[in-house]
Design an enzyme around this catalytic site. Structure first.
Site, PDB file in Angstrom:
ATOM      1  N   SER A 139      70.355 -41.693  46.129  1.00 31.72           N
ATOM      2  CA  SER A 139      69.701 -42.991  46.222  1.00 31.72           C
ATOM      3  C   SER A 139      70.689 -44.120  46.486  1.00 31.72           C
ATOM      4  O   SER A 139      71.897 -43.954  46.353  1.00 31.72           O
ATOM      5  CB  SER A 139      68.977 -43.284  44.911  1.00 31.72           C
ATOM      6  OG  SER A 139      69.942 -43.410  43.880  1.00 31.72           O
ATOM      7  N   LYS A 160      66.167 -48.533  42.441  1.00 35.20           N
ATOM      8  CA  LYS A 160      66.812 -47.316  42.933  1.00 35.20           C
ATOM      9  C   LYS A 160      65.890 -46.755  44.006  1.00 35.20           C
ATOM     10  O   LYS A 160      64.743 -46.427  43.718  1.00 35.20           O
ATOM     11  CB  LYS A 160      66.942 -46.357  41.743  1.00 35.20           C
ATOM     12  CG  LYS A 160      67.892 -45.239  41.925  1.00 35.20           C
ATOM     13  CD  LYS A 160      68.162 -44.592  40.568  1.00 35.20           C
ATOM     14  CE  LYS A 160      68.864 -43.285  40.747  1.00 35.20           C
ATOM     15  NZ  LYS A 160      69.154 -42.633  39.477  1.00 35.20           N
ATOM     16  N   ASP A 220      74.012 -34.946  33.419  1.00 36.21           N
ATOM     17  CA  ASP A 220      74.932 -35.594  34.376  1.00 36.21           C
ATOM     18  C   ASP A 220      75.606 -36.800  33.722  1.00 36.21           C
ATOM     19  O   ASP A 220      75.769 -37.846  34.351  1.00 36.21           O
ATOM     20  CB  ASP A 220      74.163 -36.009  35.635  1.00 36.21           C
ATOM     21  CG  ASP A 220      75.093 -36.256  36.828  1.00 36.21           C
ATOM     22  OD1 ASP A 220      76.273 -35.855  36.765  1.00 36.21           O
ATOM     23  OD2 ASP A 220      74.637 -36.856  37.817  1.00 36.21           O
TER      24      ASP A 220
HETATM   25  N1  LIG Z   1      70.136 -50.299  36.303  1.00 38.20           N
HETATM   26  C1  LIG Z   1      71.262 -50.504  36.983  1.00 38.20           C
HETATM   27  N2  LIG Z   1      71.901 -51.689  36.922  1.00 38.20           N
HETATM   28  C2  LIG Z   1      73.057 -51.899  37.601  1.00 38.20           C
HETATM   29  N3  LIG Z   1      73.665 -50.953  38.369  1.00 38.20           N
HETATM   30  C3  LIG Z   1      73.079 -49.745  38.457  1.00 38.20           C
HETATM   31  C4  LIG Z   1      71.860 -49.451  37.780  1.00 38.20           C
HETATM   32  N4  LIG Z   1      71.520 -48.176  38.053  1.00 38.20           N
HETATM   33  C5  LIG Z   1      72.487 -47.692  38.860  1.00 38.20           C
HETATM   34  N5  LIG Z   1      73.425 -48.617  39.115  1.00 38.20           N
HETATM   35  C6  LIG Z   1      74.635 -48.462  39.952  1.00 38.20           C
HETATM   36  O1  LIG Z   1      74.338 -47.567  41.008  1.00 38.20           O
HETATM   37  C7  LIG Z   1      75.158 -46.371  40.924  1.00 38.20           C
HETATM   38  C8  LIG Z   1      74.345 -45.167  41.360  1.00 38.20           C
HETATM   39  O2  LIG Z   1      73.213 -45.047  40.510  1.00 38.20           O
HETATM   40  P1  LIG Z   1      72.691 -43.626  40.007  1.00 38.20           P
HETATM   41  O3  LIG Z   1      73.841 -42.863  39.428  1.00 38.20           O
HETATM   42  O4  LIG Z   1      71.539 -43.850  39.094  1.00 38.20           O
HETATM   43  O5  LIG Z   1      72.215 -42.993  41.375  1.00 38.20           O
HETATM   44  P2  LIG Z   1      72.067 -41.448  41.740  1.00 38.20           P
HETATM   45  O6  LIG Z   1      71.599 -41.355  43.156  1.00 38.20           O
HETATM   46  O7  LIG Z   1      71.196 -40.798  40.739  1.00 38.20           O
HETATM   47  O8  LIG Z   1      73.560 -40.971  41.603  1.00 38.20           O
HETATM   48  P3  LIG Z   1      74.194 -39.560  41.245  1.00 38.20           P
HETATM   49  O9  LIG Z   1      75.006 -39.208  42.442  1.00 38.20           O
HETATM   50  O10 LIG Z   1      75.071 -39.828  40.032  1.00 38.20           O
HETATM   51  O11 LIG Z   1      73.094 -38.627  40.934  1.00 38.20           O
HETATM   52  C9  LIG Z   1      75.632 -46.338  39.460  1.00 38.20           C
HETATM   53  O12 LIG Z   1      76.860 -45.669  39.314  1.00 38.20           O
HETATM   54  C10 LIG Z   1      75.752 -47.816  39.134  1.00 38.20           C
HETATM   55  O13 LIG Z   1      76.992 -48.322  39.592  1.00 38.20           O
END
Ligand SMILES: Nc1ncnc2c1ncn2[C@@H]1O[C@H](COP(=O)(O)OP(=O)(O)OP(=O)(O)O)[C@@H](O)[C@H]1O
Length: 344
Positions: A15, A37, A133
């Protein structure tokens, strides 16, 4: 919900995370800033899992990021799935640590952050889930000083500890935080979160990853170090004795003998706050009397197991055999982002 997308604040595997503001918030129900997200169809299952887990975890734990809703949009002709979360204005622990150029945080700060993460983990585990994770990128800092666990895209019910049989070798989460039982036996229970917490504590304090691993090194040798033999992650020598003892309870190779989040909350490393003058002062880390069961509840259907598969072999006589099987060229999608090796 009517809303406007703002600047991008983070990227993940599945995402992109942006700032969002509600355009019509007369009722004042929503905060003025949110994080949204967003994922295309590739990341939709992960977002759906995250929403489902956050709904089941409820809103009563201050150490878990709150979900504010979801919707779908069409942007540049593509359907986007959007999950709205409370906005962590101070970013992730990973981004904060990066600013310190390889230095770690003061031990008193590490203790407080660790206590917060442990309270979040206790809630997650008591509700019958494992995060799967936990890492510094997924620990968020808020303007009011709150520290919360985020990113439940890979979370799953703990009654389903072992990955489904018949799907081959599966790795989820981030390699440097993987527990021995996850490497050896595909097990991703609450115990694996405690191991990952230990790795996060080492990194917060030292500014270095708990396993020494240079970019370009062989992933397989790291897997073997984690899964086979007696080697443990690095425990910083300049950490207090309490801190080193705390880590020794996290880094127990046998998951059955590893301390639980509940047990660790009573460890002096987090149950006692070090004042700036160095004196110790007890502060309230009382076990919450939550009305949640301490054992897994009903079976939880993980909607879409995101994994890599290496053929049909599923049974291994030894850890060496399983780790060696990971070395086949059938493993796709090793990705390295900012020195992090993520295996999906
Ligand atoms: N609620 C939030 N407020 C501020 N920044 C956020 C928030 N959620 C996520 N982020 C930022 O975005 C980044 C990526 O978010 P997240 O880890 O939830 O995405 P993902 O696609 O699930 O990533 P992963 O590769 O870890 O699975 C986080 O490391 C953080 O820096």
């Amino acid at each position: 919900m009517e809303w406007v997308r703002g600047e991008t604040i983070g990227y993940g595997t599945f995402s992109t995370v942006s700032l969002a503001t509600p355009s019509n918030n007369d009722s004042g129900e929503l905060p003025p800033f949110m994080a949204v997200k967003s994922a295309d169809s590739y990341g939709a299952a992960s977002l759906a899992n995250e929403k489902s887990v956050l709904d089941k975890l409820g809103d009563d734990c201050d150490e878990i990021v709150r979900c504010l809703g979801e919707n779908r949009t069409v942007e540049n002709g593509e359907e986007m799935h959007n999950l709205f979360l409370e906005y962590a204005s101070r970013g992730s622990l990973a981004s904060n640590l990066k600013k310190l150029n390889g230095q770690g945080l003061p031990e008193s700060t590490v203790r407080r952050h660790t206590g917060s993460v442990l309270r979040g983990l206790r809630h997650i585990h008591a509700k019958g889930f494992a995060h799967c994770d936990l890492k510094l990128e997924n620990i968020l800092l808020f303007g009011d000083g709150a520290v919360k666990i985020a990113d439940f895209g890979l979370a799953r019910g703990t009654e389903e500890v072992t990955a489904s049989i018949g799907e081959g070798v599966q790795i989820r989460g981030t390699l440097l935080y993987m527990a021995p039982e996850s490497v050896n036996d595909n097990e991703y229970g609450s115990e694996a979160d405690v191991w990952a917490l230990g790795c996060a504590v080492v990194e917060m304090f030292s500014g270095q990853t708990a396993w020494s691993f240079k970019e370009g090194s062989n992933f397989m040798s790291l897997l073997i170090r984690i899964g086979v033999g007696d080697e443990l992650p690095m425990i910083p020598m300049d950490l207090s004795e309490q801190g080193r003892d705390f880590l020794s309870k996290c880094f127990v190779k046998d998951p059955k003998k590893r301390w639980t989040a509940e047990m660790l909350l009573n460890h002096p490393f987090v149950a006692v706050d070090l004042d700036t003058d160095g004196s110790e002062e007890a502060f309230a880390v009382q076990p919450k009397t939550e009305d949640v069961s301490t054992s897994p509840r009903c079976p939880f259907e993980f909607p879409d197991w995101v994994s890599v598969s290496s053929g049909s072999q599923t049974q291994f006589d030894s850890a060496e055999e399983r780790v060696a099987s990971l070395a086949t060229d059938l493993i796709p999608d090793w990705s390295v982002v900012n020195n992090w090796v993520t295996v999906r």
